[in-house]
Design an enzyme around this catalytic site. Structure first.
Site, short mmCIF file in Angstrom:
data_model
loop_
_atom_site.label_atom_id
_atom_site.label_comp_id
_atom_site.label_asym_id
_atom_site.label_seq_id
_atom_site.Cartn_x
_atom_site.Cartn_y
_atom_site.Cartn_z
N GLU A 86 0.87 -1.17 0.00
CA GLU A 86 0.00 0.00 0.00
C GLU A 86 0.91 1.22 0.00
O GLU A 86 1.81 1.33 0.85
CB GLU A 86 -0.89 0.01 1.25
CG GLU A 86 -1.87 1.15 1.19
CD GLU A 86 -2.77 1.26 2.42
OE1 GLU A 86 -2.77 0.34 3.26
OE2 GLU A 86 -3.46 2.29 2.53
N ARG A 112 5.17 -12.68 9.71
CA ARG A 112 5.88 -11.46 9.35
C ARG A 112 7.22 -11.37 10.09
O ARG A 112 7.39 -11.96 11.16
CB ARG A 112 5.03 -10.22 9.57
CG ARG A 112 4.61 -9.95 10.99
CD ARG A 112 3.99 -8.55 11.13
NE ARG A 112 2.94 -8.26 10.17
CZ ARG A 112 2.86 -7.13 9.44
NH1 ARG A 112 3.77 -6.19 9.57
NH2 ARG A 112 1.87 -6.93 8.61
N LYS A 148 4.09 0.66 10.03
CA LYS A 148 4.17 1.91 9.28
C LYS A 148 3.64 3.07 10.11
O LYS A 148 4.11 4.19 9.97
CB LYS A 148 3.36 1.78 7.99
CG LYS A 148 4.09 1.05 6.90
CD LYS A 148 3.39 1.29 5.58
CE LYS A 148 3.28 0.02 4.79
NZ LYS A 148 2.28 0.06 3.74
P1 ATP Z 1 1.62 -2.14 8.28
O1 ATP Z 1 0.75 -3.22 8.86
O2 ATP Z 1 2.77 -1.77 9.14
O3 ATP Z 1 0.87 -0.94 7.78
P2 ATP Z 1 1.42 -3.55 5.89
O4 ATP Z 1 1.62 -4.99 6.05
O5 ATP Z 1 0.01 -3.12 5.88
O6 ATP Z 1 2.26 -2.80 6.98
P3 ATP Z 1 1.69 -3.33 3.09
O7 ATP Z 1 2.15 -2.21 2.27
O8 ATP Z 1 0.27 -3.72 3.00
O9 ATP Z 1 2.11 -3.00 4.58
O10 ATP Z 1 2.60 -4.58 2.83
C1 ATP Z 1 2.89 -5.10 1.55
C2 ATP Z 1 3.27 -6.54 1.68
O11 ATP Z 1 4.37 -6.71 2.54
C3 ATP Z 1 2.12 -7.35 2.25
O12 ATP Z 1 1.98 -8.54 1.48
C4 ATP Z 1 2.56 -7.65 3.64
O13 ATP Z 1 2.05 -8.88 4.07
C5 ATP Z 1 4.08 -7.68 3.52
N1 ATP Z 1 4.68 -7.30 4.79
C6 ATP Z 1 4.47 -6.18 5.50
N2 ATP Z 1 5.17 -6.18 6.65
C7 ATP Z 1 5.86 -7.35 6.67
C8 ATP Z 1 6.77 -7.95 7.59
N3 ATP Z 1 7.11 -7.35 8.74
N4 ATP Z 1 7.28 -9.15 7.28
C9 ATP Z 1 6.96 -9.75 6.13
N5 ATP Z 1 6.11 -9.25 5.22
C10 ATP Z 1 5.56 -8.06 5.47
MG MG Z 2 -1.38 -4.03 4.44
#
Ligand code: ATP
Ligand code: MG
Length: 569
Positions: free
Chosen positions: A44, A270, A280
């Site tokens: 995102e 994760r 984030k």
């Molecule tokens: P946050 O929850 O902090 O806002 P997010 O997971 O929503 O982060 P996205 O931009 O949606 O952030 O993530 C893009 C991809 O990266 C998704 O498929 C997510 O599952 C993966 N991802 C995000 N954080 C991690 C992590 N700590 N370890 C592994 N994969 C991750």
């Molecule tokens: Mg997400």
């Protein structure tokens, strides 16, 4: 100065380590379920990528590489208020810098807004979605909890005609935010809260960075994601564990609609890393609250921060491979990431001599106005790195730490009595200490042994200590930024009761030294170049460098002090 050298090496240099996701893929291929594997990385664009994303990137792109498939980069841009093109651009830069390539497979969920809307009308026409007038708070209240079943919305049984009419009017902008939503009609008694008539469209009168003001209704993540996957022909939709409970909804949506394929959602744990935060929301808070100097602050766990800090992309990929893919959540020791970086830099970073805290040394028996060039190997770990010439003269600087007037036991560096070796140069011996009025040492008067040029003498006498130095006349003043962990807590999610994670910020996470002196060869270095400052650590040229002053970031120290500290605790 040039821009950051992105230092790409092939990502195809290693045989892949298997994991449970690759087992599933192997099985699917063997069963003839798929001919070509297609994965996606779906960020995102509401923040910069962090090391957790690097894990997901290396997993998804790594699978596409090893199975000769494809990995799509898809921006999951359904929330216009939080998203921005700045983030889109940074994400593309970071994925490329990590060494991965989406070829022509760049997509945006917003490209599918028309299709998503058409599918929503289809759900309504099939009696599987309804327009609800409950406010978001009422929706939540009616949803129930894990122990309390949900209550149906009073609008659940609207006619198909009324639903269609209202949904079209929602799209036309007739209603205010929060007054209506489109909800899937599934099961208010489901043990899975996500299946209790989830909202799939909400009204949001916000300008979108790609579609402008075309839309005033936006699809929700769960509805958008599965359909986007299906439109793109994704075979394996790999996501993090918190989406496990969303999988029934993922499957439900695709089962109701005439999509061409039904991708398989697979969840993995994760990545969490010690001594840092990864959400984030928290990273944004650190940036906006000026706790750090922007998203690319070298202390941030963002890809941009790590790049600026000097972490090589290959080391980050190596780290992602080493931590593997599992179902169980854990916190990875920061030391492992540092180990991967250190191992890479030990092979690849040229050694130079830099005096961080200079102490003047005059060699009284060295000829006045004479200077000579001494040959120094660039990297003992890599003979191909060659050698350079280091100038030597009567006045040099050593690091203040390398001299002790009253040395503790076991001290091998310089003292009033000890002979030490100057790296690549001569043996010297301290004859006199000069102090200022306050008693601080300002200069050492030494003698040298001309026979010891290059580090040995005919009589074979040994010296125990070897120290680094720079020639006063030739040295280049630089600024050095010594970075350390941003937090003092290994698990930043486990703060003491009532304490905010920000109360655990390390006050010494940045120490700036403005009087350091480097040997002259660094004048040719460009932004992003990495060096080992002998006996100190690995450093990289920061983009704040100017013609007047070069700035170096400490990538990491030579030895791992953190893991040791942790073991003691
Ligand atoms: P946050 O929850 O902090 O806002 P997010 O997971 O929503 O982060 P996205 O931009 O949606 O952030 O993530 C893009 C991809 O990266 C998704 O498929 C997510 O599952 C993966 N991802 C995000 N954080 C991690 C992590 N700590 N370890 C592994 N994969 C991750
Ligand atoms: Mg997400």
């Amino acid at each position: 100065m040039k821009t950051i050298d992105d230092n790409k090496e092939s990502t195809e240099d290693k045989s892949p380590v298997s994991n449970f996701i690759r087992f599933i893929i192997d099985k699917d291929l063997a069963a003839g379920k798929h001919q070509k594997i297609v994965t996606r990385f779906p960020p995102e664009p509401n923040g910069y990528l962090h090391i957790g994303h690097a894990k997901s990137i290396s997993l998804n792109f790594g699978i596409a590489r090893d199975y000769q498939g494809a990995c799509h980069l898809r921006f999951d841009d359904t929330n216009p208020t939080a998203e921005d093109v700045e983030y889109v651009d940074s994400i593309m830069e970071d994925v490329r810098w990590l060494g991965f390539d989406w070829q022509d497979k760049l997509f945006y969920a917003s490209d599918y807004f028309e299709q998503l809307y058409a599918y929503a009308e289809l759900l309504i026409k099939d009696g599987k979605a309804f327009v609800c007038d409950q406010t978001p708070i009422e929706v939540r209240e009616y949803r129930g909890t894990l122990t309390v079943p949900g209550k149906p919305s009073p609008y659940r049984d609207r006619s198909i005609e009324e639903n269609l009419d209202l949904f079209r009017r929602m799209k036309a902008g007739e209603f205010e935010e929060g007054t209506k939503s489109l909800r899937a009609k599934i099961d208010m008694n489901s043990p899975n809260l996500n299946m209790r008539d989830p909202v799939i469209y909400r009204i949001k009168k916000a300008e979108h960075h790609r579609t402008g003001n075309t839309w005033v209704i936006y699809p929700m993540y769960d509805y958008t994601h599965c359909i986007s996957d299906a439109i793109e022909g994704i075979t394996h939709s790999i996501c993090t564990l918190e989406f496990e409970d969303h999988r029934p909804l993922y499957d439900w949506c695709l089962d109701q609609l005439p999509v061409a394929c039904h991708p398989q959602q697979i969840e993995f744990a994760r990545l969490n890393l010690g001594y840092t935060v990864m959400s984030k929301r928290k990273l944004l808070e650190l940036v906006e609250g000026n706790y750090v100097n922007g998203w690319d602050d070298p202390r941030m766990p963002t890809i941009a921060g790590m790049r600026r800090r000097g972490y090589p992309p290959e080391a980050i990929r190596e780290f992602c491979d080493r931590i593997g893919v599992a179902k169980a959540a854990s916190i990875v020791d920061f030391g492992l990431l540092q180990f991967c970086v250190r191992e890479n830099l030990n092979r690849n970073a040229n050694r130079i001599m830099v005096v961080l805290d200079p102490l003047k040394v005059t060699i009284e028996n060295y000829p006045n106005d004479y200077e000579e060039m001494l040959e120094a190997e660039n990297n003992p770990e890599n003979p191909d790195a060659g050698s350079r010439n280091v100038p030597f003269a009567k006045t040099i600087y050593i690091d203040r730490d390398d001299f002790a007037e009253n040395p503790p036991k076991g001290w091998f560096r310089m003292t009033p009595d000890n002979e030490v070796r100057l790296k690549h140069a001569y043996y010297i011996r301290c004859k006199e200490i000069i102090k200022d009025q306050s008693g601080s040492i300002v200069e050492l008067i030494c003698t040298y042994d001309p026979e010891s040029r290059g580090g040995g003498t005919a009589d074979g006498r040994k010296v125990k200590g070897t120290i680094h130095w720079v020639s006063a006349k030739h040295a280049i003043p630089i600024e050095v930024r010594n970075y350390d962990q941003l937090f003092t807590l290994h698990n930043t999610a486990e703060t003491d009761p009532g304490k905010d994670y920000k109360e655990y910020m390390n006050p010494d996470s940045l120490i700036t030294l403005t009087n350091s002196l480097a040997e002259p060869c660094i004048i040719d270095a460009k932004i992003g170049d990495r060096f080992q400052f002998m006996r100190q650590g690995y450093y990289c040229v920061d983009l704040d460098s100017s013609e007047d002053k070069m700035v170096f970031n400490r990538i990491l120290t030579l030895k791992d002090s953190w893991s040791k500290l942790q073991n003691k605790q």
